[in-house]
Design a protein around this motif. Structure first.
Motif, PDB file in Angstrom:
ATOM      1  N   THR A   1      40.679  20.887  51.517  1.00  0.00           N
ATOM      2  CA  THR A   1      40.052  21.276  51.166  1.00  0.00           C
ATOM      3  C   THR A   1      38.561  19.673  51.180  1.00  0.00           C
TER       4      THR A   1
ATOM      5  N   ASP B   1      34.025  29.110  54.944  1.00  0.00           N
ATOM      6  CA  ASP B   1      33.539  29.079  53.427  1.00  0.00           C
ATOM      7  C   ASP B   1      33.284  28.029  53.091  1.00  0.00           C
ATOM      8  N   ARG B   2      33.916  27.219  53.053  1.00  0.00           N
ATOM      9  CA  ARG B   2      33.869  26.271  51.936  1.00  0.00           C
ATOM     10  C   ARG B   2      33.059  24.388  52.975  1.00  0.00           C
TER      11      ARG B   2
ATOM     12  N   GLU C   1      46.020  23.291  49.624  1.00  0.00           N
ATOM     13  CA  GLU C   1      44.719  23.794  49.028  1.00  0.00           C
ATOM     14  C   GLU C   1      43.474  22.701  49.347  1.00  0.00           C
TER      15      GLU C   1
ATOM     16  N   ASP D   1      39.313  31.494  57.142  1.00  0.00           N
ATOM     17  CA  ASP D   1      38.280  32.023  57.033  1.00  0.00           C
ATOM     18  C   ASP D   1      37.553  31.160  56.270  1.00  0.00           C
ATOM     19  N   ALA D   2      38.390  31.023  54.163  1.00  0.00           N
ATOM     20  CA  ALA D   2      38.323  30.404  53.145  1.00  0.00           C
ATOM     21  C   ALA D   2      37.279  28.717  53.038  1.00  0.00           C
ATOM     22  N   MET D   3      38.438  27.724  54.436  1.00  0.00           N
ATOM     23  CA  MET D   3      37.463  26.587  54.449  1.00  0.00           C
ATOM     24  C   MET D   3      36.822  26.669  55.742  1.00  0.00           C
TER      25      MET D   3
ATOM     26  N   ALA E   1      43.515  33.985  55.933  1.00  0.00           N
ATOM     27  CA  ALA E   1      42.068  34.659  56.111  1.00  0.00           C
ATOM     28  C   ALA E   1      42.139  32.634  54.645  1.00  0.00           C
ATOM     29  N   PHE E   2      43.189  32.238  55.418  1.00  0.00           N
ATOM     30  CA  PHE E   2      42.332  30.177  54.916  1.00  0.00           C
ATOM     31  C   PHE E   2      41.786  29.863  55.715  1.00  0.00           C
TER      32      PHE E   2
END
Length: 346
Positions: free
Chosen positions: A125, A259-260, A121, A255-257, A252-253
């Motif tokens: 990031t 969003d980041r 992560e 999508d999170a990235m 899911a990961f």
């Protein structure tokens, strides 16, 4: 022995003193026509990139226009340095000899730094933030002298890449050719996808921002292999990174990235981005890019005699299959290609 002497001589001229006893090790290369050698041993070592004497020719993948007058690596390197992006230091470039002396970035790629998953992560990031800030700065500071601003992902290039898949990832892979009717349908669908992708706003795009083109040196992320940079949509480098054929990530990961990236880009520019539309375009680009990658890997195997990328074809196809689920309007394309590449079936 002549090559070894030439490599040591290049390093000696770059650092201002001879290195007659420096050991030389050939490094694992990529799919390009360049070769890399480590001269010396860490912490006192350098990397020499050896290029064909016609190294200023165009990208091996389809591009338009005349070959550039300056080596693309040097040209784009200068622009990225101006933006404050960490790139390898060039210590010497001997154009007549086709050799360049670079700082040694060690052997730790972003891909190898991910092993074990402990820092996944944090690493992603950082890579996503770096990309968002690079893109934001490049959109503010455009430079017509940089080659990346003179070429673009246009309709023809997207279409060429899709047909690169058709030729190598579908026909060569399966040993069969679509019927005349199927070919006509594929041609029309590929052109429609190319039009949609080419209509998006464009900006500086690395083109291959993935886990083997980011090095980790002393905690810094160092960007390499940027010589084919061009104008493309914001999502393109995100597809390269988050739909990397060498490192698979769950949705899911991803999508999170995404969003980041959106949050960091908005923080840098103040621009509001619709995440739903942004991700939908990301999925359409995934279909195009990963089909191309699957075909490219087979091309590299058959034409260049390098089977090393074949192992990455299944991941590329899995990404396409998942992207099809997010873009149901492409069901007909999926049915056509799955007839010859069963791994793409719903």
């Amino acid at each position: 022995m002549e090559l070894e002497a030439a490599l040591r001589d290049q390093v000696g001229q770059a650092i201002g003193r001879p290195v007659p006893q420096a050991p030389i090790k050939k490094l694992k290369g990529d799919a390009s026509n360049r070769s890399y050698y480590r001269v010396g041993a860490p912490p006192e070592s350098w990397v020499v990139m050896e290029m064909p004497l016609d190294a200023t020719k165009k990208s091996e993948e389809a591009t338009k226009g005349e070959p550039p007058k300056e080596l693309p690596f040097v040209n784009v390197h200068r622009y990225l340095e101006k933006l404050g992006v960490r790139v390898p230091r060039i210590l010497r470039y001997d154009e007549p000899a086709g050799m360049m002396v670079l700082e040694d970035l060690s052997d730790i790629t972003f891909e190898s730094a991910l092993e074990g998953g402990k820092h996944r992560e944090a690493l992603y990031t950082r890579a996503v933030d770096l990309l968002a800030k690079l893109r934001a700065q490049a959109e503010k500071h455009q430079d017509p002298d940089c080659l990346a601003f003179t070429r673009a992902f246009d309709e023809d290039l997207y279409d060429w890449e899709l047909h690169h898949f058709r030729e190598w990832g579908l026909e060569a892979w399966s040993g069969k050719k679509p019927t005349a009717e199927e070919r006509a349908e594929l041609d029309a669908i590929f052109r429609d996808i190319a039009k949609l992708l080419a209509a998006a706003p464009r900006g500086f795009t690395h083109r291959d921002y993935q886990s083997r083109n980011i090095m980790v040196k002393e905690g810094e992320l160092v960007v390499i292999d940027f010589q084919d940079a061009l104008q493309g949509p914001r999502q393109y480098d995100l597809v390269a990174l988050l739909r990397d054929s060498y490192v698979e990530l769950d949705r899911a990961f991803v999508d999170a990235m995404l969003d980041r990236y959106i949050a960091t880009f908005q923080q840098e520019t103040g621009e509001r981005i619709d995440p739903v539309a942004f991700k939908a375009f990301f999925d359409l680009l995934t279909v195009q890019r990963k089909l191309k990658d699957a075909g490219r890997f087979e091309f590299i195997n058959r034409v260049k005699g390098n089977p090393g990328f074949l192992v990455s074809i299944p991941a590329s196809l899995r990404y396409v299959r998942e992207a099809f689920r997010h873009r149901p309007e492409l069901a007909r394309l999926q049915a056509l290609v799955a007839k010859y590449v069963p791994e793409l079936a719903a």
